[in-house]
Each structure stands twice: as C-alpha cells, then as structure tokens.
Write an enzyme that holds these catalytic residues in place. Structure first.
Site, short mmCIF file in Angstrom:
data_model
loop_
_atom_site.label_atom_id
_atom_site.label_comp_id
_atom_site.label_asym_id
_atom_site.label_seq_id
_atom_site.Cartn_x
_atom_site.Cartn_y
_atom_site.Cartn_z
N ASP A 198 -0.25 -7.40 1.71
CA ASP A 198 0.22 -6.25 1.65
C ASP A 198 1.67 -6.27 1.93
OD1 ASP A 198 0.45 -3.29 1.55
OD2 ASP A 198 -0.11 -3.08 3.90
N SER A 235 4.49 2.15 7.84
CA SER A 235 4.15 1.13 6.93
C SER A 235 5.36 0.72 6.31
CB SER A 235 3.27 1.55 6.10
OG SER A 235 1.76 1.29 6.70
N HIS A 283 1.01 -1.17 0.23
CA HIS A 283 -0.15 -0.08 0.03
C HIS A 283 0.95 1.13 -0.17
CE1 HIS A 283 0.22 -0.06 4.50
NE2 HIS A 283 0.35 1.35 4.33
C1 4AZ Z 1 -0.38 3.59 8.53
O1 4AZ Z 1 -1.43 4.48 8.27
C2 4AZ Z 1 -0.73 2.80 9.74
N1 4AZ Z 1 -1.27 0.81 14.38
C3 4AZ Z 1 0.26 1.88 10.11
C4 4AZ Z 1 0.22 1.03 11.20
C5 4AZ Z 1 -1.03 1.21 12.12
C6 4AZ Z 1 -1.90 2.27 11.88
C7 4AZ Z 1 -1.75 2.79 10.72
C8 4AZ Z 1 -1.00 0.32 13.08
O2 4AZ Z 1 0.38 3.39 7.88
#
Ligand code: 4AZ
Length: 696
Positions: free
Chosen positions: A549, A643, A487
């Site tokens: 993902d 992420s 993503h």
């Molecule tokens: C994000 O938006 C995201 N708490 C990544 C991890 C988490 C929430 C959001 C997990 O990239």
C-alpha cells in the site's frame, strides 16, 4: 728441261701452271715427284686459305733440298699476307740457312702461301719435301692485346671466332666490343642529393651517354659541388674530344668539363638542371661525383608572438620552409577570429611568408555553468575566467548539499574548461538535505503521550487535501516527490476489487499537496501548495489486502526547501522490534474529531509474528511488506486520515531522520492487542528509487 708435277691430295684447283689454291681445313703438299728427286727449274706456289678466325699450321715431315748460301738456288718460302715468314733450304740448318726441322709454322692470319723453287741444276739428287697443314682456331681472347679490338668486359672464344659480353648492369654497344650503360633517364626531384658517374670511383663505362635531370619547383636555385676527385678522359691540345660532362641550366651552359681538375662549385640560379655525361669507346678513367643542394630566396625573419613560439627556430628561412606557431600552455592561437592549437606559415617563392604571425590569446573558460540550487564565487576579486583562474561552487546552505561530497573548487585549464581535481569537467549537483530538521524535539515526554507536534519538527510531512479537507498524509522525498499510501489515491472502492483499475485512481488534478503545513484547518504562513504532476501506485498493490500500500506523487513544481519544508531520508536497514518510531498526521483523534494541528505519537515497532498472530484472529494477513507498530495495551495509534503519513525514526549514527513506513491500515484505532499497520518503505525502496530517480 722444264717440267713440274703437282700432287693433289684433296680438292686441288689449278689456277695457273705454277699456283695451286687450297681451301680445305687440312691437306698435304709435296715437292714435285716426291719421294723421287724434284726436277730443276720448278716453281710451284700453294695458296692455302681457311675461314676467318682460323690460322694455318704447317708441319714438315720430310725436307731435303739443295743447300745454298742464303737459299739462293732451291728453297721453300712460307709467306702470309705478303709477309715472308721463313725461307728454308738444305738438309740441316746452318748459321745462314734454315730448315723447318720439328717446329711447325703458324700463319698469323687465315692464309698462307708456300712457294717451292729449284734452279736449273742440282749437283746431287734431292728428294724435296712433304708437309701437312691444318686449320687451327685462333683464341682471340688470349691474343687480342690490341685495346682497340679487345672485349671491354668478358671475352668468349669459339672455334672460328669470338664474342664479347658485359658485366651485369651493362649492355653491349653496337660495336660488339664495348660495354655501355643505360643512364639517360635519371630524374632527381629532391632538394638535395648526390650524383656520380656510373661505377664511381671505378672506371666509368664506355660508349655511354648519361643524362641526369634535377627538376625542382620554380623558386629553387640549384648549386652543384663537384668533389675534388675528378677524372674524365681528355686531350692535351683539343678540348674534351672524347669524354666530357656538360651542364645545361635554362639558357646557361656550363662545361664541357674533362681532365683531372674538378669544376668545383657551380651556382646555377636555376631550378631545372640537365647534366650530360658522354664517354667514347676507349679509356679507363674514374669519373666524377657531385652533391647538389637547392634553396630559394630567404623570407624575412619571423618574431614569435608574445606567449608563443616558432618551430623550428632558425636564423634564416627560405622558399618552402614551413614553421609552426604554437602558444604557451594556457594560450591559444587566434587567427581571423578562429582559435586553434597551432598555425602554419610557409616561405613562398617570392620571399614572402604565406600568412601573418597569429596572436596567442589566453584560454578563457567564460562564465562558469550554472549550478542548480548552488552558485559559483570567483577566487579573484576581478572575476577572472581566464587560464588558471579559480572558482568555488557552493550549494544553497543549509537545505542543499554538494553531491558527491567534493570541494567544489574548479580551475580554468589550458584548454579553456573549468576543471575540478575530483570531477574533471563534470559539475557536482546540489541535492536537498534530508532528515535534519532545524527544530529538535524538546518535550519528548509529551510526545510519548501523543499530542501536538511542534511546528517544523516534521518538515517532510505533506497534507493531501481534497474537497476542502485533508484526507491523507505523505512525506517529501527529494524536492519534487511525495510518498504516500496507495489506498489514499483510490476512489472509494469496493473491497472485493482484487486489483486497482487505472480508472479507480483519482485524478492528479483532483487534490492538492500542502507542504510546510502545521494547523489542520487554518492557514499557515509556511505552507506551500503544490499540484500533483503524476501518480505512481506500487505495481504489486492489492486494494483488497492492502499489500504494497504505497504510491508516489510527482509534484508539478519543485518544493522550496526551508526550515518548514525538508525531505525525509530513506531507510538503510531493517530495524529490530521495539525500536521507537514517530508517526505524525492530521488524522482523527478519539471521539472522531480532527485535531487542531499536526499530531504525533512515539510507539515501538511490533514483532512481526506477534502482529501476524493478532490479526490472524480477524482473518487478516500481515504480509512481509507490512510493518506493525504500537503498544500492546493500545492507545497511541494512527487513525483514519493519517494514512500515507510518515512513520520515522532517528538514525543515531547519521543524525538523520529516516522514513520507515507509511500509515496503511489497522483494525480500529488504538485498540488493545491491535497494532497499526504500515507499508514497509525499505522493501519498496528499489521501486521508489527507480521511479523518482532520487538516490540519497
Ligand atoms: C485509516 O482508515 C486508518 N489504526 C489508518 C490507520 C489505522 C486505522 C485506519 C490504524 O486511514
């Protein structure tokens, strides 16, 4: 008174008054007036002739003539071919006179004449004779003792004649008697051989002309050696008038030879020899046998080259002899700049070798092939690359290691190739060392609370940078791949979009990958900026649900591995819940602020069912490709901007850090009874290995 009477039994021809010609195969002759007494002064001759091959048998059934001393008065005389066979008179045989008695008379040939004569008076009355004759076959096969006329091999008698035949392999000569052989076309083209008269050591055939040709290449000289056993019909006064052997060698002639003395050794100095053996139609002699050899002029002695040998090794070499020059192990034949395993030279007819002896050159493996991220060191101080020299391959320590795990020792083999005991001619590779950071965690307590990571403690982490700010994390695999979240590589998309469209993936050139990064917004001395060469999104990635993902980014150049840039290892097993993992990133902190430098937290893996349950309340599905981590009460969690970043754990068995997951999603950040959701790297491993080719 003179009269006579002739009895004609059959086909009697009167030639004159006193001779009767008889040609039938049988007949009867009688004295005139028989059985009455014969007249005085009778003189009758019967000439009996039968075809050639027959003789005449005469048998008297009645005989009664006047007896006189030596049959002077009356008599019957039997002759054959002017030779008197017998003269008969009287009634019974006496010492001086004969009567035919019971004994038949046989003519030697095919004619017989019988003469009956009476004188002018007879003291008594004599009844004369009555005789029969028949033609009888001559068995020439039994009777022809005369060698001149006898059959050479087999004799076959038939009524009225005979014929000769020969043993297998012989043919009847035109004299219909002797047996000759066809032996005019014997060609010998070998350098040595044996020749003998037909049937040797039995008598050679008669009436034969045998020609033996020895024809060799120019340059050979033929020598003949006759055996001592030699027997050809000869004559005490005349030289070989009957049978002989004659040898022609170019313009030279040897012979004729006959008799019992062997010609012995004849050096002809010629390469073409004709041996003629003639036999006439008589004689029984054993013949001859010879062996011949041919050699040419010798070539000069050959010295083997240093470190080489010559095969075969002989004291002398002559025309057509070939030798092969080979080199000792580790040396190669070098001729006119060309290397080979062996070289052949031949002795020519002029007594010279066809070529010079080549040299033996030591095998040279040349400079060892380059090993990427490695190097070779020579075992010898003068960097020798020749036969039996050694080299040692090593990898750039400590960031590269040899694969497979071999010694890296190579020796120059006899064929001129570098060879290792484990890999043969194959080279090892130098693969990046993974998951072994130079810096170890010193303050675990701090991590458990979550906080800034130590510099270089997570050397595999990559910062994905776009439009002047970090937007995602990633992990280095090998030295030219980044694993991140799928993503992260999407344009802002509507969550309803069920499948990623290729157009929705950001362009590789639109972002930068920074390795060796620590601080969030300030430059680090250790950072390496990389461009993405290509992007590979997991084929099962579903943007709407964040299933699978995970994505791969190929770097356009290799990362330079050092204390701050090092790949992470692949996971090797499913980890139980509560295993502690470390998650790092530059993502948002509470209060939505970016941290100053890389942050990391240590959290336990969450039971999959528990996580599923927690998210079910929100109508969100936790699939098998997802791993959850975090504490029930919340607090430590990944957040927006983390992420794609690594979730790692230390494998206590190997001492290596492994990539367990990549930060994917979650409901908020650090909330109670909510867990961070990560993409399961172990599950995606087959796809990662297939795309990247990295397998360690
Ligand atoms: C994000 O938006 C995201 N708490 C990544 C991890 C988490 C929430 C959001 C997990 O990239």
């Amino acid at each position: 008174m003179r009269y006579f009477l002739v009895w004609l039994i059959c086909n009697v021809q009167l030639v004159n008054t006193d001779a009767v010609e008889l040609t039938d195969m049988f007949g009867e002759i009688q004295s005139p007036n028989f059985p009455d007494s014969y007249p005085s002064d009778a003189d009758v001759t019967w000439n009996i002739s039968v075809p050639d091959g027959f003789r005449i048998k005469l048998y008297f059934m009645h005989f009664d003539l006047e007896s006189s001393y030596l049959c002077e008065y009356d008599y019957v005389k039997v002759e054959s071919e002017d030779q008197a066979l017998s003269t008969f008179c009287g009634r019974e045989a006496t010492d001086t006179e004969q009567t035919p008695g019971q004994q038949p008379i046989l003519s030697p040939g095919s004619s017989m004449s019988i003469t009956f004569r009476s004188d002018f008076s007879n003291e008594e009355r004599f009844t004369g004779f009555d005789a029969h004759y028949t033609a009888v076959d001559i068995d020439e096969c039994l009777e022809k003792s005369d060698e001149e006329l006898a059959c050479d091999h087999h004799c076959h008698n038939y009524i009225g004649g005979y014929y000769c035949s020969c043993r297998f392999g012989y043919i009847l000569h035109s004299d219909n008697r002797t047996c000759k052989v066809e032996c005019s076309d014997n060609l010998f083209a070998q350098r040595n051989g044996v020749i003998h008269s037909p049937d040797f050591p039995n008598s050679y055939p008669k009436s034969s002309d045998c020609l033996y040709r020895i024809e060799l290449e120019e340059g050979f000289f033929i020598t003949l050696q006759f055996e001592d056993s030699f027997d050809i019909e000869d004559h005490p006064e005349v030289t070989c008038p009957y049978d002989y052997i004659k040898i022609t060698a170019g313009v030279k002639e040897f012979g004729p030879f006959c008799g019992e003395r062997s010609p012995g050794r004849i050096e002809t100095r010629s390469n073409i020899i004709h041996i003629l053996f003639h036999s006439d139609n008589s004689g029984e002699n054993r013949g001859w046998k010879l062996s011949y050899t041919a050699i040419g002029d010798p070539c000069p002695l050959l010295e083997p080259p240093p470190n080489g040998r010559i095969d075969p090794s002989q004291a002398t070499y002559t025309f057509k002899d070939q030798v092969v020059i080979t080199c000792n192990t580790g040396y190669n034949v070098l001729k006119d700049g060309v290397e080979s395993e062996s070289f052949q030279v031949e002795c020519m007819k002029d007594g010279m070798w066809s070529n010079k002896v080549p040299v033996c050159q030591i095998a040279d493996c040349k400079a060892p092939p380059r090993l990427e991220h490695g190097f070779a060191t020579f075992s010898s101080p003068d960097n020798l690359t020749t036969f039996q020299s050694g080299i040692q391959y090593s990898c750039q320590q400590p960031f590269y290691q040899m694969m497979p795990n071999v010694s890296g020792t190579y020796t120059c083999n006899a064929k001129g190739f570098w060879q290792s005991p484990e890999l043969g001619r194959r080279l090892p590779t130098c693969q990046p060392v993974c998951g072994k950071p130079r810096f170890s965690r010193s303050l675990l307590a701090r991590i458990s609370r979550g906080g800034h990571a130590q510099r270089g403690i997570s050397p595999w982490i990559a910062m994905l940078h776009r439009n002047g700010r970090p937007f995602c994390g990633g992990s280095l695999i090998g030295n030219r791949w980044i694993v991140t979240a799928a993503h992260c590589l999407h344009e802002e998309l509507e969550l309803e979009d069920p499948v990623p469209r290729s157009s929705s993936i950001i362009s590789p050139s639109s972002f930068t990958i920074i390795l060796g990064k620590h601080r969030t917004q300030r430059r680090d001395d250790t950072e390496q900026h990389m461009q993405a060469g290509a992007i590979f999104v997991h084929p099962s990635y579903k943007p709407a649900t964040f299933e699978h993902d995970i994505a791969l980014v190929a770097l356009s150049e290799e990362a330079r591995l050092n204390d701050y840039v090092m790949p992470i290892c692949f996971p090797d097993s499913v980890l139980p819940k509560d295993t502690m993992v470390i998650v790092s990133g530059w993502g948002k902190q509470f209060l939505k602020r970016l941290p100053e430098a890389l942050m990391e937290i240590e959290i336990p893996l969450t039971d999959h069912a528990l996580c599923k349950e927690a998210y079910a309340k929100l109508q969100k599905v936790i699939t098998d490709d997802m791993i959850c981590a975090g504490e029930k009460q919340g607090g430590k969690d990944a957040c927006s901007g983390d992420s794609g970043g690594p979730m790692v754990t230390l494998n206590n068995r190997t001492g290596e850090w492994q990539l367990i997951g990549t930060v994917s999603w979650g409901d908020g950040c650090g909330l109670n009874d909510r867990y961070g959701v990560y993409s399961n790297v172990l599950l995606a491993l087959p796809w990662i290995k297939e795309v990247t080719g990295v397998d360690y």
